[in-house]
Design a protein around this motif. Sequence first.
Motif, PDB file in Angstrom:
ATOM      1  N   VAL A  44       0.875  -1.169   0.000  1.00  0.00           N
ATOM      2  CA  VAL A  44       0.000   0.000   0.000  1.00  0.00           C
ATOM      3  C   VAL A  44       0.915   1.222   0.000  1.00  0.00           C
ATOM      4  O   VAL A  44       1.892   1.267   0.743  1.00  0.00           O
ATOM      5  N   TYR A  45       0.606   2.187  -0.856  1.00  0.00           N
ATOM      6  CA  TYR A  45       1.425   3.394  -0.886  1.00  0.00           C
ATOM      7  C   TYR A  45       0.664   4.582  -0.312  1.00  0.00           C
ATOM      8  O   TYR A  45      -0.569   4.652  -0.424  1.00  0.00           O
ATOM      9  N   LEU A  46       1.410   5.489   0.277  1.00  0.00           N
ATOM     10  CA  LEU A  46       0.848   6.760   0.729  1.00  0.00           C
ATOM     11  C   LEU A  46       1.599   7.868   0.002  1.00  0.00           C
ATOM     12  O   LEU A  46       2.838   7.897   0.005  1.00  0.00           O
ATOM     13  N   CYS A  47       0.860   8.753  -0.632  1.00  0.00           N
ATOM     14  CA  CYS A  47       1.485   9.895  -1.283  1.00  0.00           C
ATOM     15  C   CYS A  47       0.986  11.161  -0.612  1.00  0.00           C
ATOM     16  O   CYS A  47      -0.224  11.359  -0.503  1.00  0.00           O
ATOM     17  N   CYS A  48       1.915  11.991  -0.198  1.00  0.00           N
ATOM     18  CA  CYS A  48       1.540  13.294   0.320  1.00  0.00           C
ATOM     19  C   CYS A  48       1.587  14.271  -0.840  1.00  0.00           C
ATOM     20  O   CYS A  48       2.624  14.435  -1.495  1.00  0.00           O
ATOM     21  N   ASN A  49       0.472  14.912  -1.097  1.00  0.00           N
ATOM     22  CA  ASN A  49       0.383  15.848  -2.209  1.00  0.00           C
ATOM     23  C   ASN A  49       0.883  17.206  -1.765  1.00  0.00           C
ATOM     24  O   ASN A  49       0.162  17.986  -1.131  1.00  0.00           O
ATOM     25  N   ALA A  50       2.132  17.495  -2.039  1.00  0.00           N
ATOM     26  CA  ALA A  50       2.728  18.788  -1.706  1.00  0.00           C
ATOM     27  C   ALA A  50       2.963  19.582  -2.983  1.00  0.00           C
ATOM     28  O   ALA A  50       3.897  20.387  -3.061  1.00  0.00           O
ATOM     29  N   ASP A  51       2.110  19.334  -3.987  1.00  0.00           N
ATOM     30  CA  ASP A  51       2.260  20.028  -5.266  1.00  0.00           C
ATOM     31  C   ASP A  51       1.372  21.270  -5.296  1.00  0.00           C
ATOM     32  O   ASP A  51       0.685  21.541  -6.270  1.00  0.00           O
ATOM     33  N   GLU A  52       1.390  22.015  -4.220  1.00  0.00           N
ATOM     34  CA  GLU A  52       0.522  23.183  -4.069  1.00  0.00           C
ATOM     35  C   GLU A  52       0.652  24.118  -5.262  1.00  0.00           C
ATOM     36  O   GLU A  52       1.721  24.696  -5.489  1.00  0.00           O
ATOM     37  N   GLY A  53      -0.443  24.275  -6.010  1.00  0.00           N
ATOM     38  CA  GLY A  53      -0.335  25.094  -7.204  1.00  0.00           C
ATOM     39  C   GLY A  53      -1.565  25.934  -7.463  1.00  0.00           C
ATOM     40  O   GLY A  53      -1.584  26.738  -8.386  1.00  0.00           O
ATOM     41  N   GLU A  54      -2.623  25.718  -6.666  1.00  0.00           N
ATOM     42  CA  GLU A  54      -3.855  26.463  -6.861  1.00  0.00           C
ATOM     43  C   GLU A  54      -3.602  27.942  -6.585  1.00  0.00           C
ATOM     44  O   GLU A  54      -3.187  28.301  -5.485  1.00  0.00           O
ATOM     45  N   PRO A  55      -3.789  28.806  -7.569  1.00  0.00           N
ATOM     46  CA  PRO A  55      -3.502  30.236  -7.348  1.00  0.00           C
ATOM     47  C   PRO A  55      -4.253  30.768  -6.133  1.00  0.00           C
ATOM     48  O   PRO A  55      -5.447  30.524  -5.977  1.00  0.00           O
ATOM     49  N   GLY A  56      -3.537  31.491  -5.297  1.00  0.00           N
ATOM     50  CA  GLY A  56      -4.115  32.023  -4.071  1.00  0.00           C
ATOM     51  C   GLY A  56      -3.821  31.148  -2.869  1.00  0.00           C
ATOM     52  O   GLY A  56      -4.196  31.482  -1.748  1.00  0.00           O
ATOM     53  N   THR A  57      -3.139  30.028  -3.083  1.00  0.00           N
ATOM     54  CA  THR A  57      -2.936  29.060  -2.013  1.00  0.00           C
ATOM     55  C   THR A  57      -1.462  28.951  -1.665  1.00  0.00           C
ATOM     56  O   THR A  57      -0.633  28.773  -2.554  1.00  0.00           O
ATOM     57  N   PHE A  58      -1.140  29.050  -0.405  1.00  0.00           N
ATOM     58  CA  PHE A  58       0.266  28.986  -0.004  1.00  0.00           C
ATOM     59  C   PHE A  58       0.406  28.407   1.402  1.00  0.00           C
ATOM     60  O   PHE A  58       1.397  28.650   2.103  1.00  0.00           O
ATOM     61  N   LYS A  59      -0.577  27.618   1.807  1.00  0.00           N
ATOM     62  CA  LYS A  59      -0.574  27.102   3.175  1.00  0.00           C
ATOM     63  C   LYS A  59       0.319  25.895   3.352  1.00  0.00           C
ATOM     64  O   LYS A  59       0.959  25.714   4.384  1.00  0.00           O
ATOM     65  N   ASP A  60       0.379  25.039   2.316  1.00  0.00           N
ATOM     66  CA  ASP A  60       1.216  23.851   2.414  1.00  0.00           C
ATOM     67  C   ASP A  60       2.676  24.270   2.464  1.00  0.00           C
ATOM     68  O   ASP A  60       3.483  23.663   3.176  1.00  0.00           O
ATOM     69  N   ARG A  61       3.001  25.289   1.700  1.00  0.00           N
ATOM     70  CA  ARG A  61       4.362  25.819   1.741  1.00  0.00           C
ATOM     71  C   ARG A  61       4.676  26.307   3.146  1.00  0.00           C
ATOM     72  O   ARG A  61       5.774  26.092   3.674  1.00  0.00           O
ATOM     73  N   TRP A  62       3.713  26.962   3.761  1.00  0.00           N
ATOM     74  CA  TRP A  62       3.887  27.452   5.129  1.00  0.00           C
ATOM     75  C   TRP A  62       4.221  26.290   6.056  1.00  0.00           C
ATOM     76  O   TRP A  62       5.147  26.365   6.868  1.00  0.00           O
TER      77      TRP A  62
END
Lengths: 158, 470, 431
Positions: free
Chosen positions: C76-94
């Motif tokens: 079983v794999y787990l992928c964390c989606n850290a491909d934050e790209g939705e304009p206006g969004t910068f929380k994952d980067r934070w």
Amino acid sequence: MSALTPELRARFDALRARYPAEMRPSLVLPLLHCMQEAKGYVERDDAVLIADYLGVSAMQVVEALEWYSMFERAPQGRYVIKVCRNISCALRGAEALIDDLRRRLGVEVGETTPDGRFTLRTVECLASCGTAPVMQVNETYHERLDATRIEAILGSLA
Amino acid sequence: MKLLIDGREIEALEGETVLQAARRHGIDIPHFCWHEKLSVAGGCRMCLVKVNGLAKLMPACGLAVVPKMRIETQVEDVERARREVMQFLLLNHPVDCGICDKAGECTLQDNEMRYGPSRPRSLEPKRHRRKLYRLSPRISLDNERCILCSRCVRFTREISGSNALGIVQRGVRSMVDRLDDRPFDDPYSDNVIGICPTGALLSTDFLYQSRVWFLEPVRSVCNGCARGCSVNVWRRKRWREPHMPGAATGPRAYRVTAFDNPEINGPWLCNKGFDLHKGMARDRLLQPLVAGRAASWDDALAAARRLLADARNPAALVSSQASNEELDAFRSLLASRFRTYAHEDCVPQPGEVAEDRLLIRADKNPNGFGVNARFGRAAMPEASDHDVVLVWGEVGDRAATRLDGVQVIHLTAFGPAAAAQAAVALPLSTHFERAGTFTNFEGKANMFAPVFDPPPGVRHAADVFRSLAA
Amino acid sequence: MSDGLVFLNHEIGPQSHTLAAYRARGGYAGLEKALATLAPADVEREVKDSGLQGRGGAGFSVGAKWGFVNKKSPVVYLCCNADEGEPGTFKDRWILEHSPHQLVEGILLAAYALAVRHALVYIRGEFDLPYRRLVAALDEARAAGLVGERILGTAFACDIIVHRGAGAYVCGEESSLLNSLEGKKGFPRSKPPFPAVKGLYQRPTVINNVETLATVPWIVANGGARYAALGAKKSPGTRLFGLSGHVMRPGIYERPTGYPLRKLIDEDGGGVLGGRPLKAVIPGGSSTPVLTAAEVETLALDVESLGKAGSMMGSGGIIVIAEGTCMVRLLQVLTRFYAHESCGQCSPCREGTDWLNRVLERVLAGKGVPADLATLRDVPAAIMGRTVCALGDAASMPVLSFVKKFGAEFEHYVAHGRSMYDGRLTVAGTR
């Protein structure tokens, strides 16, 4: 590049060792990044080398090379300036900054200065909307920009 | 299991998709990117259907059948979706049907006629892309006409295994391209021409030669190897002969395409098969020869009969290009008079693929099986004691030395130069000029129909055997 | 960690991202508790009880997604989606820059619950500092026996691989992410099958957003019920809202769901830039329908309220737009974006996003015609619901909502060949 250099091969091996054996094809992007770091840009022939190393089809690697935005296909300036032009940066004056940079550097978007120092690009959202407007010079983010800050940043880059 | 399509209850098989089940029952769901033999791509969106009354339409090509599923294909939602998908596909399409070879057999045209019209409403100038690009000496690619269905790419990935084609770049800039500067030289390359649903991929050999509605296909069999793929040979319809001044007249095969034969080759063919008509247009022996000089049939037959009558130890090399019917005629009329050997008319040429896991067989003749079944496998040994040899079939550059000091009666369609070396040479028809069957290496019989009348000077082998036996 | 804030419950300083600082504020307590006293199914139950919804934009129930996975599968794999790209969004980067260990702990807890041996973080190729901080955090964690074999001395083992993207917004879509991870172009996959059944290399795979996973340690440490008690009832918890655009104090604000939007803008955010009246708000990243100032007057930031208002929670990226902004020009910023990011696989998005952008470019050049307004309504309707992935819908909703709510501006531009607001995107007198 007609063959993998020993040091590039060593870097490839190190990257491959990070992934479980079943995931060997996953190395396509990491190796393309690695190639770009080594050479500054990536050509189709380089993609073929990567494909041979990984045992995937050359076409698969070429398709990836030409589909993702970050891969440079030709030599660029020493500093690639990527200015975000997406919504939050646009609302905070990105357009004026792009014009400012065009004037300062004397190039159009997509072009490189004659001395080979700067390439000017526009890019989409860099996830730095809270500190807009923003640009990325090579890897480094420069946030809360205005004309003064841009001048200082450019001045600091040899 | 049962499901409903447009109110009609149909029986579907476990693991089938809605599209497959519909097709099996003659229900037409239009599509571009789906192909029976390729993986599901699901990108063209033409096959969207209404499922269980839900607002969101689903592509039938990838939708697994579920018992009691209710599919509607003729409701307003679906009709509108089809029109709008056609609108998108034609947005940057040049619509240059007037100069495109695919006209008349183009899925894009057909679907626009049936499921449009899409009343183009874009005011933006169409994006221009690469046209008339030589993907290889055999195939021309037009990136404007391409609707990016990816059938050609999936073919090279999944069927031929050459991985020679891909779709590069992103979004509206996407384009089909080959790997690098080397031409697309996959031995099965020409299959992409047939599976392309538009005029994006065209045969350079056939380019501008004829409108397809002036042509008709005749079912035949490729004689390039022991697979014996079914083919369509395309000739001009009899009432559509070209009448232009200076136009060549007479029998002409304009092109050869695959004939879908699930037993033998499925929908595929190798490039040698696509070139079948070129192979059949080689230099023919068109009249009987005696000692290399033109002769009448009566004189030539008489000379041949004399040789056979005086022969001490005659041998016959039996053609593996012969049809089963011709082999039977030889066996009943003449075989008893000879020591018979199997003859491999054609051998692999330098650069030719010998054998592979797809279609191509090392034996480059279509009916070795038929010969072996009737006459065994033995070939004529290097050193033998035969004084007269009936050579039935082509000899290529071989066998000339083997036949030194021997009187040869050569029965052949091709190779007039070699025929001139024989004591007697009798011109035969090709399998394009009669009906018959070949049996392939798996023992499967395959039929061919006559495409043309034989040229006036040649005769069918069976007739020649009758004359020789008399 | 128990004051109702999951992320901004400590003073952010130059060392906040380190293992020592994280531990000092209670970090890895959840993991220790789980490995010592909880079975994997218990961890899953806490997450289910919490009512946590995915924080990437789709808002799917995390407990439900985890529930689809057959944990008895060999891999079983787990992928964390850290491909934050939705304009206006910068929380994952934070999160990656200031609290990467919180993400690491969340990944480990999820891996524990889902029987995952290899987890991958798919991170924006453009990210530099966030990437380096994450890699450094993993080095620290490995050295401290928190990642790898025998985690915290137990039989639980998990390796976390950081995998960089290479510049493609669509790779934030989970099935596109999988194809990208497999070394191919990021073409989204048709669903079903869903990744939880057939995902990475056809193995059962869970893909969760950074903020989603980084919330799990708090849930495990404090209990799912306590998380469910935070914020709005049907979409509980807190969110890292990102304020940007024409606002005095743009940045990341953690607030409970249901928080009033105007309060966030006017009080926390310091109000609209330059004291201008508010014109519009895009509430959840550029793909969510725009709302007028009137529509957000009393709007609460929870899934249901936003849905009733005709928009969506999305990624929590709140873009503030002041009076005087030309909505026609602003829309073209977005149409250019979606056209650039369309993967090209399916015809409605590939052709439609480019078409929409070209129409707007022509209108902006003063060459619009009345028929364009119908085109801007009809083309999105032809794209929506017809595409392989939601990018088609994401590209359509801004066009539909901008034209619907600011139709007069579009009509003016077409009729007069110029903007009602001089083409302004910035607030006068500001940067």
